[in-house]
Design a protein around this motif. Structure first.
Motif, PDB file in Angstrom:
ATOM      1  N   LEU A 238      17.497 -12.917 -13.679  1.00 50.35           N
ATOM      2  CA  LEU A 238      16.167 -13.520 -13.613  1.00 50.35           C
ATOM      3  C   LEU A 238      15.118 -12.490 -13.215  1.00 50.35           C
ATOM      4  N   HIS A 239      15.453 -11.643 -12.257  1.00 50.18           N
ATOM      5  CA  HIS A 239      14.513 -10.607 -11.822  1.00 50.18           C
ATOM      6  C   HIS A 239      14.198  -9.648 -12.960  1.00 50.18           C
ATOM      7  N   ASN A 240      15.218  -9.140 -13.619  1.00 46.67           N
ATOM      8  CA  ASN A 240      14.997  -8.168 -14.696  1.00 46.67           C
ATOM      9  C   ASN A 240      14.248  -8.795 -15.864  1.00 46.67           C
ATOM     10  N   GLY A 241      14.573 -10.052 -16.166  1.00 47.14           N
ATOM     11  CA  GLY A 241      13.839 -10.732 -17.226  1.00 47.14           C
ATOM     12  C   GLY A 241      12.377 -10.937 -16.874  1.00 47.14           C
ATOM     13  N   ALA A 242      12.100 -11.329 -15.622  1.00 47.79           N
ATOM     14  CA  ALA A 242      10.714 -11.526 -15.198  1.00 47.79           C
ATOM     15  C   ALA A 242       9.948 -10.219 -15.191  1.00 47.79           C
ATOM     16  N   LEU A 243      10.616  -9.135 -14.776  1.00 44.28           N
ATOM     17  CA  LEU A 243       9.954  -7.824 -14.777  1.00 44.28           C
ATOM     18  C   LEU A 243       9.608  -7.401 -16.202  1.00 44.28           C
ATOM     19  N   LEU A 244      10.501  -7.673 -17.143  1.00 41.07           N
ATOM     20  CA  LEU A 244      10.225  -7.370 -18.545  1.00 41.07           C
ATOM     21  C   LEU A 244       9.050  -8.202 -19.059  1.00 41.07           C
ATOM     22  N   VAL A 245       8.987  -9.468 -18.665  1.00 38.44           N
ATOM     23  CA  VAL A 245       7.885 -10.330 -19.088  1.00 38.44           C
ATOM     24  C   VAL A 245       6.562  -9.833 -18.511  1.00 38.44           C
ATOM     25  N   ILE A 246       6.572  -9.384 -17.253  1.00 40.01           N
ATOM     26  CA  ILE A 246       5.353  -8.847 -16.639  1.00 40.01           C
ATOM     27  C   ILE A 246       4.860  -7.627 -17.405  1.00 40.01           C
ATOM     28  N   MET A 247       5.786  -6.744 -17.775  1.00 42.55           N
ATOM     29  CA  MET A 247       5.402  -5.564 -18.543  1.00 42.55           C
ATOM     30  C   MET A 247       4.862  -5.965 -19.914  1.00 42.55           C
ATOM     31  N   ALA A 248       5.525  -6.904 -20.572  1.00 42.01           N
ATOM     32  CA  ALA A 248       5.056  -7.355 -21.882  1.00 42.01           C
ATOM     33  C   ALA A 248       3.695  -8.038 -21.768  1.00 42.01           C
ATOM     34  N   GLU A 249       3.496  -8.782 -20.686  1.00 42.91           N
ATOM     35  CA  GLU A 249       2.212  -9.460 -20.482  1.00 42.91           C
ATOM     36  C   GLU A 249       1.085  -8.451 -20.318  1.00 42.91           C
ATOM     37  N   ALA A 250       1.333  -7.400 -19.543  1.00 38.65           N
ATOM     38  CA  ALA A 250       0.307  -6.370 -19.373  1.00 38.65           C
ATOM     39  C   ALA A 250      -0.029  -5.695 -20.699  1.00 38.65           C
ATOM     40  N   CYS A 251       0.995  -5.386 -21.476  1.00 36.61           N
ATOM     41  CA  CYS A 251       0.752  -4.782 -22.798  1.00 36.61           C
ATOM     42  C   CYS A 251      -0.019  -5.733 -23.700  1.00 36.61           C
ATOM     43  N   LEU A 252       0.329  -7.021 -23.653  1.00 39.61           N
ATOM     44  CA  LEU A 252      -0.355  -8.001 -24.497  1.00 39.61           C
ATOM     45  C   LEU A 252      -1.821  -8.142 -24.108  1.00 39.61           C
ATOM     46  N   ILE A 253      -2.095  -8.102 -22.820  1.00 35.10           N
ATOM     47  CA  ILE A 253      -3.486  -8.197 -22.357  1.00 35.10           C
ATOM     48  C   ILE A 253      -4.311  -7.054 -22.926  1.00 35.10           C
ATOM     49  N   TYR A 254      -3.794  -5.841 -22.816  1.00 36.59           N
ATOM     50  CA  TYR A 254      -4.553  -4.686 -23.295  1.00 36.59           C
ATOM     51  C   TYR A 254      -4.645  -4.666 -24.822  1.00 36.59           C
ATOM     52  N   ALA A 255      -3.555  -5.011 -25.483  1.00 33.65           N
ATOM     53  CA  ALA A 255      -3.572  -4.969 -26.952  1.00 33.65           C
ATOM     54  C   ALA A 255      -4.562  -5.978 -27.530  1.00 33.65           C
ATOM     55  N   THR A 256      -4.507  -7.217 -27.036  1.00 33.37           N
ATOM     56  CA  THR A 256      -5.428  -8.241 -27.556  1.00 33.37           C
ATOM     57  C   THR A 256      -6.876  -7.906 -27.209  1.00 33.37           C
ATOM     58  N   ALA A 257      -7.099  -7.406 -25.980  1.00 36.39           N
ATOM     59  CA  ALA A 257      -8.464  -7.040 -25.603  1.00 36.39           C
ATOM     60  C   ALA A 257      -8.995  -5.912 -26.486  1.00 36.39           C
ATOM     61  N   GLY A 258      -8.148  -4.921 -26.753  1.00 35.79           N
ATOM     62  CA  GLY A 258      -8.584  -3.814 -27.588  1.00 35.79           C
ATOM     63  C   GLY A 258      -8.866  -4.218 -29.019  1.00 35.79           C
ATOM     64  N   TRP A 259      -7.985  -5.020 -29.603  1.00 35.66           N
ATOM     65  CA  TRP A 259      -8.186  -5.415 -31.002  1.00 35.66           C
ATOM     66  C   TRP A 259      -9.359  -6.373 -31.171  1.00 35.66           C
ATOM     67  N   TYR A 260      -9.614  -7.223 -30.175  1.00 32.30           N
ATOM     68  CA  TYR A 260     -10.794  -8.078 -30.248  1.00 32.30           C
ATOM     69  C   TYR A 260     -12.071  -7.255 -30.108  1.00 32.30           C
ATOM     70  N   LYS A 261     -12.040  -6.223 -29.280  1.00 32.77           N
ATOM     71  CA  LYS A 261     -13.218  -5.367 -29.146  1.00 32.77           C
ATOM     72  C   LYS A 261     -13.529  -4.654 -30.446  1.00 32.77           C
ATOM     73  N   ILE A 262     -12.499  -4.241 -31.170  1.00 30.80           N
ATOM     74  CA  ILE A 262     -12.724  -3.540 -32.438  1.00 30.80           C
ATOM     75  C   ILE A 262     -13.534  -4.399 -33.405  1.00 30.80           C
ATOM     76  N   GLN A 263     -13.348  -5.713 -33.354  1.00 38.63           N
ATOM     77  CA  GLN A 263     -14.038  -6.609 -34.284  1.00 38.63           C
ATOM     78  C   GLN A 263     -15.492  -6.860 -33.898  1.00 38.63           C
ATOM     79  N   GLY A 264     -15.885  -6.486 -32.666  1.00 46.28           N
ATOM     80  CA  GLY A 264     -17.256  -6.734 -32.226  1.00 46.28           C
ATOM     81  C   GLY A 264     -18.206  -5.640 -32.660  1.00 46.28           C
ATOM     82  N   SER A 265     -19.389  -6.035 -33.129  1.00 44.70           N
ATOM     83  CA  SER A 265     -20.354  -5.058 -33.625  1.00 44.70           C
ATOM     84  C   SER A 265     -20.875  -4.164 -32.509  1.00 44.70           C
ATOM     85  N   ARG A 266     -21.014  -4.703 -31.297  1.00 48.66           N
ATOM     86  CA  ARG A 266     -21.509  -3.890 -30.176  1.00 48.66           C
ATOM     87  C   ARG A 266     -20.503  -2.813 -29.785  1.00 48.66           C
TER      88      ARG A 266
END
Length: 404
Positions: A238-266
């Protein structure tokens, strides 16, 4: 085929045999607990307006919304002002206990209850960091985040020392009391229909309570070590799985934020950072904001650099050196956001999420430095020891001597 089987068996043994990343999990425990604790303490004078009965988002509106989205919040159990005060103080105490690593498993559950209860009560309070804290409070329940840098680790070391010295370990009285009180509270809430609106969180609470009971019973009454070993394997998975999810969550936050920014004209024309610096709400230091925004080149570099770092970060995990460099740059950027835009708790939450990727050698170096600073501080405040008569001491041969 034999090589693949060997690698697979090694991987399974590593995942089930130990809780990986003990220092990383300790850092994110300390980071998120400190972020929430500092926020609660800063907003203590305004708690009634933010989450209590004096807020614009009334109890009736919150009750109507909870009835639709079935989110968990203990503040919906009663509209009493006294109940709100009790829960707010409980959230502060749970954050402090998790920060110090005291009874980490129970503290993590209470920490989650406090975060979900307050945030789901007033869904419009937050700056983005509350979403990260919301998710991480759930994940921390599954981690063994008190293995190092905690009062639990110190207590375990003392128990191990006592076992090695005379074979006896002092009985734990606090743990069973906490377990009994928690069980009584769960039964009371279940009997009063407090768990009707949301089932995932109550299920997690009951499962954690039952797991702690089994853990204690296996160590107290089991005649063989196999039951405790089995529970230990489950906890590691459970610990190792949760740690993997935390890492994946951090990557997902940055990836989605970056790709959404690319679509903005500003963000495409490099002016996205310029406009927040001229909003009064995001300008605690107008002079500093004006100095930064005076350079169009700097604004463009910051905007493009932010997008590139966020999009590239998940891919840099395959190269340790590049990942570490980018991690430092992103933490520095969050620190700058805390100062320039006045979003300290958002920045603290993101830095805590980033900390899961910090290398162990660096964390050990920082931990050693903190330990040395603590020792110097307490040694400086201690009274000088006056040398007295030397006590007799036996050497390995049984001869009596004197200490120098």
């Amino acid at each position: 085929m034999n090589r693949i089987s060997l690698l697979l068996s090694r991987g399974v043994a590593q995942v089930t045999g130990s809780a990986l990343g003990p220092y990383q999990s300790a850092v994110i425990r300390i980071g998120f607990a400190a972020t929430w604790l500092l926020f609660l303490l800063r907003e203590f004078p305004h708690r009634q307006e933010l989450y209590g009965p004096d807020g614009p988002w009334s109890w009736e509106l919150a009750h109507r919304l909870i009835g639709e989205n079935h989110a968990f919040t203990a503040l919906m159990w009663s509209d009493s002002g006294a109940w709100f005060e009790v829960l707010y103080v409980l959230a502060v105490l749970a954050s402090a206990a998790l920060l110090l690593g005291w009874r980490t498993r129970t503290a993590s559950v209470l920490f989650m209850v406090g975060v979900l209860s307050l945030q789901n009560r007033s869904v419009f309070v937050g700056d983005g960091g509350d979403n990260v804290l919301h998710l991480m409070s759930l994940y921390l329940v599954f981690t063994r985040c008190g293995q190092v840098w905690s009062l639990d680790a110190r207590r375990a070391a003392r128990a191990e020392s006592a076992r090695a010295r005379d074979g006896r370990v002092p009985a734990d009285r606090v743990g069973p009391v906490l377990w009994a009180v928690s069980g009584a509270a769960l039964v009371a809430v279940a009997l009063t229909s407090g768990f009707e609106s949301a089932w995932p969180v109550p299920t997690l609470l009951w499962a954690t309570w039952a797991g702690l009971g089994l853990w204690w019973a296996a160590g107290r009454w089991a005649r063989s070590p196999q039951p405790r070993m089995l529970l230990d394997v489950i906890a590691n998975v459970l610990h190792n799985g949760a740690l993997l999810v935390i890492m994946a969550e951090a990557c997902l936050i940055y990836a989605t934020a970056g790709w959404y920014k690319i679509q903005g004209s500003r963000w495409q024309d490099g002016t996205a950072v310029y406009y927040p610096l001229h909003l009064d709400y995001f300008s605690p230091w107008p002079g500093l904001a004006g100095l930064m925004s005076a350079s169009g080149t700097l604004m463009m570099l910051v905007a493009y650099g932010t997008v590139m770092m966020q999009v590239a970060f998940p891919f840099t995990l395959f190269n340790r050196r590049v990942k570490n460099v980018l991690l430092v740059l992103m933490m520095m950027e969050h620190a700058a956001i805390a100062v320039v835009l006045g979003l300290p708790f958002f920045s603290l939450a993101m830095i805590a999420a980033d900390a899961v990727f910090l290398p162990t050698a660096f964390l050990l170096l920082v931990g050693g430095g903190v330990a040395r600073a603590r020792d110097r501080l307490f040694r400086r405040g201690a009274r000088p020891v006056v040398p007295g008569p030397r006590a007799p001491e036996e050497d390995s041969a049984g001869r009596v001597g004197f200490t120098a």
